[in-house]
Design a protein around this motif. Structure first.
Motif, PDB file in Angstrom:
ATOM      1  N   VAL A  73      -0.595 -11.582  -5.612  1.00 23.72           N
ATOM      2  CA  VAL A  73      -0.850 -10.182  -5.245  1.00 23.72           C
ATOM      3  C   VAL A  73      -1.054  -9.333  -6.501  1.00 23.72           C
ATOM      4  N   LEU A  74      -0.227  -9.546  -7.509  1.00 27.32           N
ATOM      5  CA  LEU A  74      -0.372  -8.798  -8.762  1.00 27.32           C
ATOM      6  C   LEU A  74      -1.722  -9.077  -9.403  1.00 27.32           C
ATOM      7  N   PHE A  75      -2.148 -10.345  -9.383  1.00 19.95           N
ATOM      8  CA  PHE A  75      -3.442 -10.696  -9.957  1.00 19.95           C
ATOM      9  C   PHE A  75      -4.578  -9.953  -9.261  1.00 19.95           C
ATOM     10  N   PHE A  76      -4.534  -9.864  -7.935  1.00 24.35           N
ATOM     11  CA  PHE A  76      -5.610  -9.199  -7.211  1.00 24.35           C
ATOM     12  C   PHE A  76      -5.635  -7.707  -7.519  1.00 24.35           C
ATOM     13  N   LEU A 233      -7.181  -6.136   0.207  1.00 18.04           N
ATOM     14  CA  LEU A 233      -6.758  -4.732   0.138  1.00 18.04           C
ATOM     15  C   LEU A 233      -6.088  -4.426  -1.194  1.00 18.04           C
ATOM     16  N   ALA A 234      -5.340  -5.387  -1.744  1.00 17.54           N
ATOM     17  CA  ALA A 234      -4.751  -5.187  -3.069  1.00 17.54           C
ATOM     18  C   ALA A 234      -5.847  -4.968  -4.097  1.00 17.54           C
ATOM     19  N   VAL A 259       5.175   7.693  -6.362  1.00 15.40           N
ATOM     20  CA  VAL A 259       4.306   6.728  -5.688  1.00 15.40           C
ATOM     21  C   VAL A 259       4.834   5.308  -5.895  1.00 15.40           C
ATOM     22  N   VAL A 260       5.370   5.027  -7.082  1.00 14.42           N
ATOM     23  CA  VAL A 260       5.979   3.711  -7.340  1.00 14.42           C
ATOM     24  C   VAL A 260       7.096   3.446  -6.334  1.00 14.42           C
ATOM     25  N   ALA A 261       7.970   4.447  -6.175  1.00 13.63           N
ATOM     26  CA  ALA A 261       9.090   4.285  -5.242  1.00 13.63           C
ATOM     27  C   ALA A 261       8.596   4.126  -3.808  1.00 13.63           C
ATOM     28  N   LEU A 262       7.587   4.916  -3.423  1.00 13.56           N
ATOM     29  CA  LEU A 262       7.050   4.833  -2.066  1.00 13.56           C
ATOM     30  C   LEU A 262       6.391   3.486  -1.816  1.00 13.56           C
ATOM     31  N   GLY A 263       5.567   3.040  -2.769  1.00 12.79           N
ATOM     32  CA  GLY A 263       4.876   1.765  -2.603  1.00 12.79           C
ATOM     33  C   GLY A 263       5.836   0.595  -2.575  1.00 12.79           C
ATOM     34  N   ALA A 264       6.782   0.572  -3.528  1.00 11.40           N
ATOM     35  CA  ALA A 264       7.756  -0.515  -3.567  1.00 11.40           C
ATOM     36  C   ALA A 264       8.649  -0.484  -2.339  1.00 11.40           C
ATOM     37  N   GLY A 265       9.059   0.713  -1.939  1.00 11.61           N
ATOM     38  CA  GLY A 265       9.909   0.825  -0.756  1.00 11.61           C
ATOM     39  C   GLY A 265       9.210   0.341   0.500  1.00 11.61           C
ATOM     40  N   THR A 266       7.947   0.709   0.647  1.00 12.55           N
ATOM     41  CA  THR A 266       7.168   0.242   1.799  1.00 12.55           C
ATOM     42  C   THR A 266       7.066  -1.274   1.804  1.00 12.55           C
ATOM     43  N   ALA A 267       6.781  -1.844   0.633  1.00  9.87           N
ATOM     44  CA  ALA A 267       6.658  -3.298   0.535  1.00  9.87           C
ATOM     45  C   ALA A 267       7.961  -3.990   0.921  1.00  9.87           C
ATOM     46  N   VAL A 268       9.089  -3.471   0.454  1.00  6.91           N
ATOM     47  CA  VAL A 268      10.382  -4.089   0.758  1.00  6.91           C
ATOM     48  C   VAL A 268      10.686  -4.008   2.256  1.00  6.91           C
ATOM     49  N   VAL A 285      -0.689  -3.585  -0.166  1.00  6.20           N
ATOM     50  CA  VAL A 285      -1.068  -2.217  -0.530  1.00  6.20           C
ATOM     51  C   VAL A 285       0.078  -1.545  -1.278  1.00  6.20           C
ATOM     52  N   GLY A 286       1.298  -1.702  -0.796  1.00  2.00           N
ATOM     53  CA  GLY A 286       2.451  -1.104  -1.457  1.00  2.00           C
ATOM     54  C   GLY A 286       2.664  -1.627  -2.860  1.00  2.00           C
ATOM     55  N   ILE A 287       2.557  -2.951  -3.029  1.00  2.00           N
ATOM     56  CA  ILE A 287       2.737  -3.546  -4.351  1.00  2.00           C
ATOM     57  C   ILE A 287       1.655  -3.072  -5.307  1.00  2.00           C
ATOM     58  N   ALA A 288       0.412  -3.066  -4.849  1.00  2.00           N
ATOM     59  CA  ALA A 288      -0.695  -2.651  -5.710  1.00  2.00           C
ATOM     60  C   ALA A 288      -0.547  -1.194  -6.133  1.00  2.00           C
ATOM     61  N   ALA A 289      -0.198  -0.327  -5.201  1.00  2.17           N
ATOM     62  CA  ALA A 289      -0.029   1.092  -5.535  1.00  2.17           C
ATOM     63  C   ALA A 289       1.123   1.290  -6.507  1.00  2.17           C
ATOM     64  N   ALA A 290       2.226   0.580  -6.286  1.00  7.23           N
ATOM     65  CA  ALA A 290       3.375   0.698  -7.187  1.00  7.23           C
ATOM     66  C   ALA A 290       3.025   0.214  -8.586  1.00  7.23           C
ATOM     67  N   LEU A 291       2.332  -0.911  -8.671  1.00  9.66           N
ATOM     68  CA  LEU A 291       1.960  -1.472  -9.971  1.00  9.66           C
ATOM     69  C   LEU A 291       1.083  -0.524 -10.767  1.00  9.66           C
ATOM     70  N   LEU A 292       0.079   0.060 -10.121  1.00 12.49           N
ATOM     71  CA  LEU A 292      -0.885   0.877 -10.845  1.00 12.49           C
ATOM     72  C   LEU A 292      -0.371   2.285 -11.098  1.00 12.49           C
ATOM     73  N   SER A 293       0.482   2.804 -10.217  1.00 15.69           N
ATOM     74  CA  SER A 293       1.125   4.087 -10.515  1.00 15.69           C
ATOM     75  C   SER A 293       2.130   3.929 -11.653  1.00 15.69           C
ATOM     76  N   LEU A 294       2.803   2.783 -11.699  1.00 19.10           N
ATOM     77  CA  LEU A 294       3.724   2.536 -12.815  1.00 19.10           C
ATOM     78  C   LEU A 294       2.965   2.504 -14.134  1.00 19.10           C
TER      79      LEU A 294
END
Length: 393
Positions: A73-76, A233-234, A259-268, A285-294
């Motif tokens: 997922v991180l790679f995508f 989607l990622a 956004v990091v907290a929202l994305g990571a929280g959604t993913a969890v 989607v949550g992981i990708a948003a968290a990664l790029l907002s971070l």
């Protein structure tokens, strides 16, 4: 989101590029090692991560967290951001042609992949053919047709599957032997082509060919989505962040961390409700948003956190991360067959981790590092050496 003036580290293209590479080198390195460790855990600790099917094969046990899926997922997400950002930059310098883009992406993927596939083809025939060994993790396909389908990225293709079912022709192929994880490379390749057709193809009155390209190439990620996987989607989230990169630099660190907290929280939350399905669309989607907002939250300070030794080691590991993805699973399968049964799992994992990284470094040195030169030579054949300058607004 609260806006601020662009931070100089991200507003300046040269500084932003260095910060971007430093951040993503770390993420790419971590993601590639997640894939190796995750598959090693599956193979050498099967009582925890695997279950036996009726045919005697071992498959992943649902409801567990798999490191390798997280790495994919991180790679995508990384790919969507970096490729889109690169295309936008090249477009701003002049006319960046679709055929040039295809050559760039093709050389990047195929220059290391094709020779690795040939080596896997030979090694699989030795291990599973000449030596007659078997593996509970795979049923290897080792024919020349399968090799050709893998080398041209035409396997697991829904268009060919439809043609095969309609005409009765034997066009369907699976992954080559022990190179099973490369199905993700196939998906990414067709995402590349669909993206290139959309962004670079519709120039002037030439509409049919790019539309056909988008339709055919887009069938692969769309089929992946219809099967419940959010990997495309990622990639799209990464693309959207790249298109809005300049605007993102005006948002405050607090906004990005929100956004990091929202994305990571959604993913969890979704992970807990879907049996740890790391390929669920909402999770990706949550992981990708968290990664790029971070990235936007921390990259402005990233240069000050680096040290020459650490950054050099991470850069090297990042450089051969694709080679590591290409070679690791085959090596793990071979080691599972060849290592003594009396060895403890931790020792097998350590040996496998070391062997995979050393082999990946060798593959990078022998094959992957040459892709820029191959791409330059191919670009001379398909397009003009000098791009037409973009008109001044």
């Amino acid at each position: 989101m609260k806006r601020h003036p662009p931070h100089p580290h991200l507003a300046n293209p040269h500084v932003a590029h260095k910060a971007q590479l430093a951040y993503f080198d770390v993420v790419r390195t971590a993601a590639s090692q997640m894939v190796v460790v995750g598959h090693a855990l599956n193979i050498f600790v099967p009582t925890v991560f695997m279950r036996v099917t009726g045919s005697g094969r071992l498959v992943t046990n649902a409801g567990l967290f798999f490191l390798q899926n997280m790495g994919v997922v991180l790679f995508f997400a990384l790919s969507g951001f970096l490729i889109s950002r690169s295309v936008r930059t090249k477009q701003s310098r002049g006319t960046y042609l679709l055929r040039t883009y295809v050559v760039d992406r093709g050389s990047r993927i195929l220059v290391p992949m094709v020779p690795v596939l040939v080596l896997v083809f030979i090694a699989d025939h030795l291990v599973f053919g000449m030596w007659g060994r078997t593996s509970p993790y795979i049923v290897p396909e080792m024919g020349l047709g399968t090799l050709a389908a893998n080398a041209t990225l035409l396997y697991n293709n829904p268009v060919l599957d439809f043609v095969s079912r309609t005409t009765g022709l034997a066009l369907v192929s699976g992954p080559l032997g022990s190179a099973a994880p490369l199905w993700t490379v196939v998906i990414e390749w067709w995402i590349y082509l669909a993206f290139g057709g959309l962004v670079l193809g519709f120039v002037g009155r030439r509409l049919f060919r790019p539309a056909l390209l988008v339709l055919v190439a887009g069938a692969v990620p769309v089929a992946e989505l219809t099967q419940g996987s959010g990997l495309p989607l990622a990639w799209v989230i990464g693309m959207l962040y790249a298109f809005q990169h300049e605007r993102m630099t005006t948002f405050s660190r607090r906004s990005h961390l929100g956004v990091v907290a929202l994305g990571a929280g959604t993913a969890v939350v979704v992970l807990l409700h879907t049996g740890m399905n790391l390929y669920h669309p909402a999770v990706d989607v949550g992981i990708a948003a968290a990664l790029l907002s971070l990235f936007h939250a921390v990259a402005r300070d990233w240069a000050g956190l680096r040290t020459p030794v650490l950054s050099g080691a991470v850069k090297l590991a990042s450089d051969y991360s694709y080679s590591l993805y290409l070679v690791h699973f085959s090596l793990l399968i071979y080691l599972q067959i060849l290592l003594p049964d009396s060895w403890p799992a931790w020792l097998c994992i350590l040996v496998a981790f070391t062997v995979a990284n050393v082999a990946a470094l060798a593959a990078w040195w022998l094959f992957e590092r040459h892709y820029p030169a191959v791409g330059r030579r191919l670009r001379r054949l398909v397009g003009p050496r000098q791009q037409t300058p973009a008109p001044v607004a």
